[in-house]
Design a protein around this motif. Structure first.
Motif, PDB file in Angstrom:
ATOM      1  N   ARG A  67       0.800  -1.345  -0.080  1.00 35.62           N
ATOM      2  CA  ARG A  67      -0.086  -0.033   0.048  1.00 35.62           C
ATOM      3  C   ARG A  67       0.930   1.309   0.026  1.00 35.62           C
ATOM      4  NH1 ARG A  67      -3.373  -1.386  -2.484  1.00 35.62           N
ATOM      5  NH2 ARG A  67      -4.548   0.307  -1.785  1.00 35.62           N
ATOM      6  N   ILE A  68       1.583   1.387  -1.074  1.00 32.22           N
ATOM      7  CA  ILE A  68       2.572   2.458  -1.087  1.00 32.22           C
ATOM      8  C   ILE A  68       2.278   3.399  -2.416  1.00 32.22           C
ATOM      9  CG2 ILE A  68       4.756   3.356  -1.362  1.00 32.22           C
ATOM     10  CD1 ILE A  68       5.726   0.867   0.097  1.00 32.22           C
ATOM     11  N   ASN A  69       2.057   4.681  -2.383  1.00 32.18           N
ATOM     12  CA  ASN A  69       1.894   5.594  -3.274  1.00 32.18           C
ATOM     13  C   ASN A  69       3.240   6.111  -3.637  1.00 32.18           C
ATOM     14  OD1 ASN A  69       1.044   7.363  -5.296  1.00 32.18           O
ATOM     15  ND2 ASN A  69       0.395   8.866  -3.535  1.00 32.18           N
ATOM     16  N   TRP A  70       4.015   5.636  -4.824  1.00 28.18           N
ATOM     17  CA  TRP A  70       5.437   6.188  -5.337  1.00 28.18           C
ATOM     18  C   TRP A  70       4.927   7.511  -5.886  1.00 28.18           C
ATOM     19  CZ3 TRP A  70       7.261   6.312 -10.261  1.00 28.18           C
ATOM     20  CH2 TRP A  70       8.622   6.730 -10.350  1.00 28.18           C
ATOM     21  N   LEU A  71       5.696   8.637  -5.468  1.00 26.76           N
ATOM     22  CA  LEU A  71       5.657   9.761  -5.970  1.00 26.76           C
ATOM     23  C   LEU A  71       6.543  10.293  -7.109  1.00 26.76           C
ATOM     24  CD1 LEU A  71       5.220  11.796  -2.743  1.00 26.76           C
ATOM     25  CD2 LEU A  71       3.237  10.799  -4.199  1.00 26.76           C
ATOM     26  N   GLY A  72       7.790   9.641  -7.000  1.00 23.67           N
ATOM     27  CA  GLY A  72       8.750  10.022  -8.058  1.00 23.67           C
ATOM     28  C   GLY A  72      10.079   9.882  -7.534  1.00 23.67           C
ATOM     29  N   TYR A  73      11.331  10.346  -8.398  1.00 26.28           N
ATOM     30  CA  TYR A  73      12.467  10.296  -8.220  1.00 26.28           C
ATOM     31  C   TYR A  73      13.086  11.737  -7.764  1.00 26.28           C
ATOM     32  CZ  TYR A  73      12.252   6.014 -11.143  1.00 26.28           C
ATOM     33  OH  TYR A  73      11.932   4.948 -11.374  1.00 26.28           O
ATOM     34  N   PHE A  74      14.036  11.719  -7.175  1.00 24.98           N
ATOM     35  CA  PHE A  74      15.032  12.788  -6.967  1.00 24.98           C
ATOM     36  C   PHE A  74      16.203  12.422  -7.450  1.00 24.98           C
ATOM     37  CE2 PHE A  74      11.796  13.935  -4.117  1.00 24.98           C
ATOM     38  CZ  PHE A  74      11.710  15.419  -3.992  1.00 24.98           C
ATOM     39  N   ASP A  75      17.173  13.114  -8.332  1.00 28.65           N
ATOM     40  CA  ASP A  75      18.234  12.884  -9.050  1.00 28.65           C
ATOM     41  C   ASP A  75      18.829  13.957  -9.338  1.00 28.65           C
ATOM     42  OD1 ASP A  75      20.451  11.614 -10.841  1.00 28.65           O
ATOM     43  OD2 ASP A  75      19.158   9.819 -10.404  1.00 28.65           O
ATOM     44  N   ASP A  76      20.175  14.265  -9.060  1.00 28.56           N
ATOM     45  CA  ASP A  76      20.933  15.291  -9.371  1.00 28.56           C
ATOM     46  C   ASP A  76      21.414  15.475 -10.937  1.00 28.56           C
ATOM     47  OD1 ASP A  76      21.376  16.488  -7.043  1.00 28.56           O
ATOM     48  OD2 ASP A  76      23.187  15.583  -6.611  1.00 28.56           O
ATOM     49  N   ARG A  77      20.947  14.678 -11.832  1.00 30.34           N
ATOM     50  CA  ARG A  77      21.328  14.367 -13.038  1.00 30.34           C
ATOM     51  C   ARG A  77      20.146  15.175 -13.878  1.00 30.34           C
ATOM     52  NH1 ARG A  77      22.740   8.194 -13.761  1.00 30.34           N
ATOM     53  NH2 ARG A  77      20.756   8.261 -12.578  1.00 30.34           N
ATOM     54  N   GLU A  78      20.251  15.513 -15.085  1.00 29.99           N
ATOM     55  CA  GLU A  78      19.262  16.113 -15.892  1.00 29.99           C
ATOM     56  C   GLU A  78      18.519  15.035 -16.416  1.00 29.99           C
ATOM     57  OE1 GLU A  78      21.173  18.501 -18.800  1.00 29.99           O
ATOM     58  OE2 GLU A  78      22.073  20.135 -17.530  1.00 29.99           O
ATOM     59  N   LEU A  79      17.313  15.339 -16.818  1.00 33.48           N
ATOM     60  CA  LEU A  79      16.471  14.452 -17.332  1.00 33.48           C
ATOM     61  C   LEU A  79      17.139  13.673 -18.790  1.00 33.48           C
ATOM     62  CD1 LEU A  79      13.594  13.180 -16.752  1.00 33.48           C
ATOM     63  CD2 LEU A  79      12.658  14.774 -18.623  1.00 33.48           C
ATOM     64  N   ALA A  80      17.652  14.451 -19.618  1.00 33.10           N
ATOM     65  CA  ALA A  80      18.337  13.762 -20.956  1.00 33.10           C
ATOM     66  C   ALA A  80      19.387  12.501 -20.337  1.00 33.10           C
ATOM     67  CB  ALA A  80      19.002  14.736 -21.592  1.00 33.10           C
ATOM     68  N   ARG A  81      19.710  12.657 -19.097  1.00 31.74           N
ATOM     69  CA  ARG A  81      20.835  11.613 -18.857  1.00 31.74           C
ATOM     70  C   ARG A  81      20.021  10.534 -18.174  1.00 31.74           C
ATOM     71  NH1 ARG A  81      25.272  14.007 -15.329  1.00 31.74           N
ATOM     72  NH2 ARG A  81      26.064  12.058 -15.627  1.00 31.74           N
ATOM     73  N   LEU A  82      18.686  10.390 -18.092  1.00 31.44           N
ATOM     74  CA  LEU A  82      17.955   9.474 -17.452  1.00 31.44           C
ATOM     75  C   LEU A  82      16.924   8.658 -18.175  1.00 31.44           C
ATOM     76  CD1 LEU A  82      16.939  11.443 -13.879  1.00 31.44           C
ATOM     77  CD2 LEU A  82      18.985  10.161 -14.384  1.00 31.44           C
TER      78      LEU A  82
END
Length: 473
Positions: free
Chosen positions: A175-190
């Motif tokens: 019962r977990i609502n995953w909200l998203g990521y935190f990352d120092d990299r730019e979106l283009a590198r993900l």
């Protein structure tokens, strides 16, 4: 997808996101229900719950805890009520057969009234299904019920972080609502990460956690980022969120990965034999039962083959060859002699099609796998298992161990008479390095995913494919 890659993803998902409810049912609820049914049936059948019945209950408890999957009606990703029922039926049948054979061999069955045992075999699975059906509505609450969900974020959109996020979204038992990521990299590198799921950098994390009431924080950063991790933990010190560290297990070739303790110090086992503890006892017991049953059925065939080998060519009936056993120790493996040579040195030439070294009946023995029958004696001796990685000649082990990564991991267990590679078409001559690599991939896949269910599946597939295997020669 190659077995190694798909299996590694599955093992990682299980390792970082094993549903606690599954563990509870597998280790406690299901076995208790099985024993409770036995106890309740002892009342109308007027069976004293004495030492004999307690021993039967103990065997039922241990087998149920080990064989049953736990929450067999609640397979992640499948919300159909009866999904997994067929698998459960086979698992329960195995428990019944095992207890029956154990009672017959030991004479223990004479102490019980057959209708009492039969009623237990019928009513226990019915009770298990009832208990699972009763709890199902509780476990499968509506996914959009925000009140029942814990809000979570993942720090690091790397491979383990993405695997964890996918598991959190697809497993209906969490019962977990995953909200998203935190990352120092730019979106283009993900690659593969949606812009809406990238919530910010690590500097934005403390503020986001406070304003959005985040309950769980999963840190999926490499071990080399220790200073960043320590700084982040310090910034979150005034938060009430639960913080978890997700190790990058993809850097290892996982074999039965699990958490453990050594002298009170927590450790992570990333490569271990699947047959430790109770699993090893169950594996050995199933080997003995299967080997005794099969030998009782095939001894006339073995006698006939032995006579035919002796009459058609000079030399011994049995061929003994040194092979690697569990932990790489040398063992002697028995086979009916199918060749005129007795190769067991530093160089062993694999059999090929139309091999001139075959005895008059050697080719037939190898194609039909009759030459392997004496290895059931090896199983009784404890040198081999009915199912496991097939043993290679020692010379071949020395040849390939330096050429194929992870080759020696297959020797963490006893070799088998049949194996996962063999029933998937990798039997017989391995005349190229690629063929041997594929065989090893399936062997390691077996170690990562071993279960009694898998062993029974391999035995059944072996029996159905013994005749006419084009790779057997």
């Amino acid at each position: 997808m190659p077995p190694r890659v798909s299996s590694l993803n599955n093992r990682f998902s299980e390792f970082v996101n094993a549903a606690p409810l599954v563990s509870v049912f597998k280790s406690f609820v299901d076995p208790v229900v099985v024993v409770a049914v036995l106890y309740l049936l002892s009342i109308p059948f007027q069976v004293a719950f004495d030492g004999y019945t307690c021993v039967l209950a103990a065997f039922g408890f241990l087998l149920s805890a080990q064989v049953l999957d736990g929450l067999f009606l609640f397979v992640p990703g499948h919300e159909r009520p009866l999904f997994g029922l067929g698998r459960f039926a086979v698992q329960w049948l195995f428990i019944c057969v095992t207890l029956t054979l154990l009672g017959w061999v030991s004479g223990f069955a004479a102490y019980f009234h057959p209708p009492f045992i039969l009623a237990w075999f019928v009513l226990a699975p019915a009770a298990l299904i009832g208990v699972h059906a009763l709890f199902r509505p509780i476990f499968f609450l509506p996914r959009d019920s925000v009140e029942t969900q814990r809000r979570a974020v993942v720090i690091g959109a790397n491979r383990p972080g993405v695997a964890l996020a996918e598991a959190l979204q697809t497993d209906p038992l969490h019962r977990i609502n995953w909200l998203g990521y935190f990352d120092d990299r730019e979106l283009a590198r993900l690659p593969g990460v949606k812009a809406s799921r990238l919530l910010g950098t690590l500097r934005d994390l403390p503020s986001y956690v406070r304003h959005h009431g985040v309950h769980n924080i999963y840190i999926s950063l490499p071990m080399s980022s220790q200073p960043r991790v320590l700084a982040m933990l310090d910034a979150l010190s005034d938060s009430t969120a639960s913080i978890y560290f997700v190790p990058d297990l993809f850097v290892f070739d996982l074999i039965q990965a699990r958490f453990d303790h050594v002298a009170g110090i927590p450790v992570v086992a990333v490569c271990e034999s699947p047959f430790m503890g109770l699993r090893g006892v169950l594996k050995r017991f199933s080997d003995l039962v299967l080997a005794l049953l099969i030998l009782a059925l095939i001894w006339p065939v073995m006698l006939g083959v032995a006579i035919a080998v002796k009459l058609t060519s000079p030399g011994p009936v049995l061929f003994k060859q040194r092979r690697y056993g569990a932990d790489g120790e040398s063992i002697l493996v028995y086979k009916f002699r199918s060749m005129t040579v007795m190769e067991d040195g530093d160089k062993v030439v694999q059999a090929t099609k139309q091999d001139q070294r075959f005895t008059p009946i050697g080719g037939f023995l190898r194609r039909s796998s009759l030459d392997e029958l004496p290895q059931f004696i090896n199983v009784l001796q404890g040198r081999m298992s009915v199912v496991g990685p097939r043993p290679h000649a020692n010379a071949h082990n020395e040849q390939y161990r330096s050429l194929i990564k992870g080759y020696m991991m297959r020797h963490k267990v006893k070799p088998g008479i049949t194996g996962w590679a063999q029933v998937n078409g990798f039997r017989g001559e391995t005349d190229t390095l690629e063929k041997m690599q594929r065989r090893i991939e399936f062997d390691l896949d077996y170690l990562r995913n071993w279960s009694i269910w898998l062993d029974l599946k391999i035995v059944a597939k072996t029996a159905s494919s013994m005749a006419g295997d084009k790779n057997a020669y």
